[in-house]
Motif scaffolding. Structure first.
Motif, short mmCIF file in Angstrom:
data_model
loop_
_atom_site.label_atom_id
_atom_site.label_comp_id
_atom_site.label_asym_id
_atom_site.label_seq_id
_atom_site.Cartn_x
_atom_site.Cartn_y
_atom_site.Cartn_z
N GLU A 1 8.07 3.99 2.52
CA GLU A 1 7.56 3.41 1.23
C GLU A 1 6.81 4.22 0.35
OE1 GLU A 1 5.92 -1.01 0.48
OE2 GLU A 1 5.23 -0.08 2.26
N THR A 2 7.00 4.16 -1.00
CA THR A 2 6.29 4.99 -1.81
C THR A 2 5.55 4.01 -3.10
OG1 THR A 2 8.22 5.09 -3.38
CG2 THR A 2 7.97 6.89 -1.76
N ARG B 1 0.59 -1.10 -10.09
CA ARG B 1 1.52 -0.44 -9.10
C ARG B 1 0.72 0.58 -8.35
NH1 ARG B 1 7.91 -0.72 -9.17
NH2 ARG B 1 7.42 -3.01 -8.99
N PHE B 2 0.56 0.51 -7.11
CA PHE B 2 0.08 1.53 -6.27
C PHE B 2 1.42 2.67 -5.94
CE2 PHE B 2 -3.01 -1.73 -5.56
CZ PHE B 2 -4.06 -0.95 -5.55
N TYR B 3 1.15 3.94 -6.03
CA TYR B 3 1.95 4.93 -5.85
C TYR B 3 1.61 6.01 -4.85
CZ TYR B 3 4.48 3.37 -10.06
OH TYR B 3 5.24 2.48 -11.15
N ARG B 4 2.76 6.34 -3.89
CA ARG B 4 2.34 7.27 -3.16
C ARG B 4 3.42 8.40 -2.88
NH1 ARG B 4 2.44 6.69 3.69
NH2 ARG B 4 4.72 6.35 3.08
N LEU C 1 -1.84 -0.52 2.65
CA LEU C 1 -1.12 0.14 3.71
C LEU C 1 0.36 0.57 3.10
CD1 LEU C 1 -2.49 -1.70 6.71
CD2 LEU C 1 -3.11 0.48 5.78
N PHE C 2 1.00 1.65 3.40
CA PHE C 2 2.14 1.98 3.10
C PHE C 2 2.91 2.06 4.35
CE2 PHE C 2 0.77 2.52 -1.08
CZ PHE C 2 1.98 2.56 -2.17
#
Length: 568
Positions: A129-130, A10-13, A124-125
């Motif tokens: 979106e996080t 999972r990608f997190y921002r 892309l977020f």
């Protein structure tokens, strides 16, 4: 040796504490670029393109985006000085805004990685979106990678070494010969692992064999014995058996000549019927092959057809040795799309196992032809085309059009295909092999079956002399200036798929759900139906496709009447 290891996670921002989270749209960003351009005297689309890192966007697309960002419909309205293409000056609206700063990470059960915002693998977020699921590929050039456990790193390194040691030499040679990068080739181990090998890591005999094969040397007597053995081994395993297209696939006699129009959202039974009733041969062209049920029917039928099954498709832009994990795990896709890549690969393997002949090239053509029927239209062998989309086409039987369809298919097979699709052991079960041509046949010119360029020129000529109502049905719409001028002059209605964007208030555009049909009707005078979108970009002009042209009043009435009840 480099190992490419794909990890699901999972990608997190995460917004850095103290910053304000506020959405900035693409159009606001473009307006800000224009404001900076005003301050730095870079106020033309060409200078924006060069000065703001926008080279990845075509000039025409950037101009269209600027029109949208400025709320304009015509390009000339963008410019303070049209002759210089000098954009209107702008003042920044973000002077008081606080830029948001984020921390970016990728986390899985195996690894935690701190990433930079410009990491090409970072997705892309949108908006606030996080987090989102995805995959990240790490590259190991030793049995260690920061953040990855030593046990996992050593395990995959050992797996890659074992794979390389056990891989036959002829497969090593072949992968290098087909690699665009002559200095490195990538080998697929499994869905997670890819192995990159540099040319300099190869034994001398393997390199000598590859050089000889690349240069097409026929006399290898001056090579060492080990190099000669490698060359012979490669040629033995990759000798292509050329499949000769049947000389005269004949129409079934004693059938009444028929041309029938097909416009429907329920299309599966049509293909099932044509395939089931074939007795001698099947000539199928589909831009995409992924409906497993119909592929099964074709494979079973191929065993009974004395002249076989011949398929044209387009694998040029397909990455046939990977599965797109981002698409596979997306929560936003309908379930029947989630396994699209796997289905394509499975279908190709099934067809090759059934000894079906397949060639690849720039084919957008959609046909299903036997001695009993000839179909030309918009349907691909996909679930969308067969069960959901509004599709169209023409079905002919025992007439000149039927024979011409066969003639054009033969020409495309022999003179327009680029690669054989052949079965091989290991990997995905198939590979592409470039076709070597020794002669070029002449194209079987037809007054009713038109190629993209013929369709465009013929349509432009017919429109210039036409007065009345024009109906166009197409998945997408991109007219040239000449065509747009004619359509604006006439009573024109264009139906396109609701997902397609089109910005031109001067033309009557209606959006309809799941349109894939391709039809153009000029009153009761002329109609075109087939596989070519009303999209006359250079890319589409270069594809191999056909439109059927008719001036027969009964056929035109058929098209109009079947279309009326099918657009909803």
């Amino acid at each position: 040796m480099k190992i490419h290891y794909q990890i699901q996670g999972r990608f997190y921002r995460q917004l850095v504490e103290g910053n304000l989270l506020s959405d900035v749209s693409l159009w606001q960003l473009l307006q800000e670029i224009q404001a900076v351009a005003t301050q730095t005297h870079r106020r033309t689309p060409q200078l924006l393109h060069q000065s703001f890192g926008l080279e990845f966007i075509p000039n025409s697309v950037l101009t269209d985006l600027l029109k949208i960002a400025n709320g304009l419909t015509q390009e000339d309205q963008l410019y303070q000085s049209s002759s210089l293409k000098l954009l209107f000056s702008r003042v920044s609206n973000l002077k008081e805004s606080i830029a948001n700063r984020y921390i970016y990470q990728f986390i899985s059960s195996e690894i935690t990685l701190d990433l930079l915002a410009d990491d090409p693998q970072f997705p892309l977020f949108n908006g606030s979106e996080t987090q989102q699921d995805g995959s990240y590929t790490v590259v190991l050039d030793q049995s260690y990678y920061p953040g990855l456990s030593l046990e996992i790193a050593e395990k995959i390194w050992q797996e890659a070494e074992t794979f390389w040691q056990n891989l036959p030499n002829y497969q090593k040679i072949d992968r290098f010969l087909r690699s665009i990068d002559t200095q490195e080739a990538v080998f697929r181990i499994n869905d997670q692992l890819r192995l990159g090998i540099n040319w300099q890591e190869l034994p001398l005999s393997l390199r000598e064999a590859m050089i000889s094969l690349r240069e097409g040397n026929t006399d290898i007597s001056d090579q060492s014995e080990s190099t000669q053995r490698l060359i012979q081994e490669y040629q033995d395993n990759y000798r292509i058996i050329v499949s000769h297209f049947p000389e005269n696939p004949a129409l079934k006699p004693n059938l009444s000549p028929v041309n029938k129009i097909w416009v429907s959202r329920e299309n599966r039974t049509l293909f099932q019927k044509i395939i089931a009733q074939a007795e001698k041969f099947l000539l199928i062209s589909s831009y995409i092959l992924e409906d497993e049920a119909l592929i099964n029917q074709i494979c079973e039928k191929s065993a009974t057809l004395p002249q076989g099954v011949w398929i044209l498709t387009d694998l040029r832009d397909e990455v046939v040795d990977r599965i797109d994990q981002q698409v596979t795990i997306s929560d936003n896709l309908p379930e029947h799309f989630k396994r699209a890549d796997e289905r394509k690969k499975d279908c190709l393997r099934q067809l090759l196992d059934a000894k079906v002949k397949i060639r690849s090239g720039a084919f957008h053509l959609k046909t299903c032809i036997s001695e009993n029927h000839g179909y030309l239209g918009s349907m691909n062998l996909t679930r969308g085309s067969l069960d959901v989309n509004l599709e169209s086409g023409m079905i002919c039987q025992n007439n000149e059009t039927h024979q011409q369809l066969i003639n054009v298919f033969r020409y495309f097979w022999q003179s327009s295909s680029r690669d054989h699709v052949i079965p091989v052991l290991g990997f995905d079960g198939f590979e592409l092999r470039t076709i070597k041509r020794y002669r070029q046949e002449s194209y079987p010119v037809s007054s009713t079956l038109l190629t993209p360029s013929q369709y465009y020129n013929d349509l432009l000529k017919e429109l210039s002399d036409f007065e009345g109502k024009v109906i166009i049905v197409s998945r997408s719409f991109q007219a040239t200036a000449e065509l747009r001028s004619q359509l604006q002059r006439l009573n024109s209605i264009i139906y396109i798929d609701q997902e397609m964007r089109f910005l031109d208030s001067t033309i009557n555009i209606k959006r309809v759900k799941n349109i894939h049909a391709k039809i153009t009707i000029l009153g009761n005078k002329i109609a075109y139906i087939g596989g070519i979108n009303f999209n006359f970009s250079l890319k589409h002009q270069k594809s191999y496709d056909l439109m059927y042209k008719t001036t027969d009043s009964q056929e035109i009435s058929q098209i109009i009447s079947t279309l009326k009840g099918s657009k909803s």
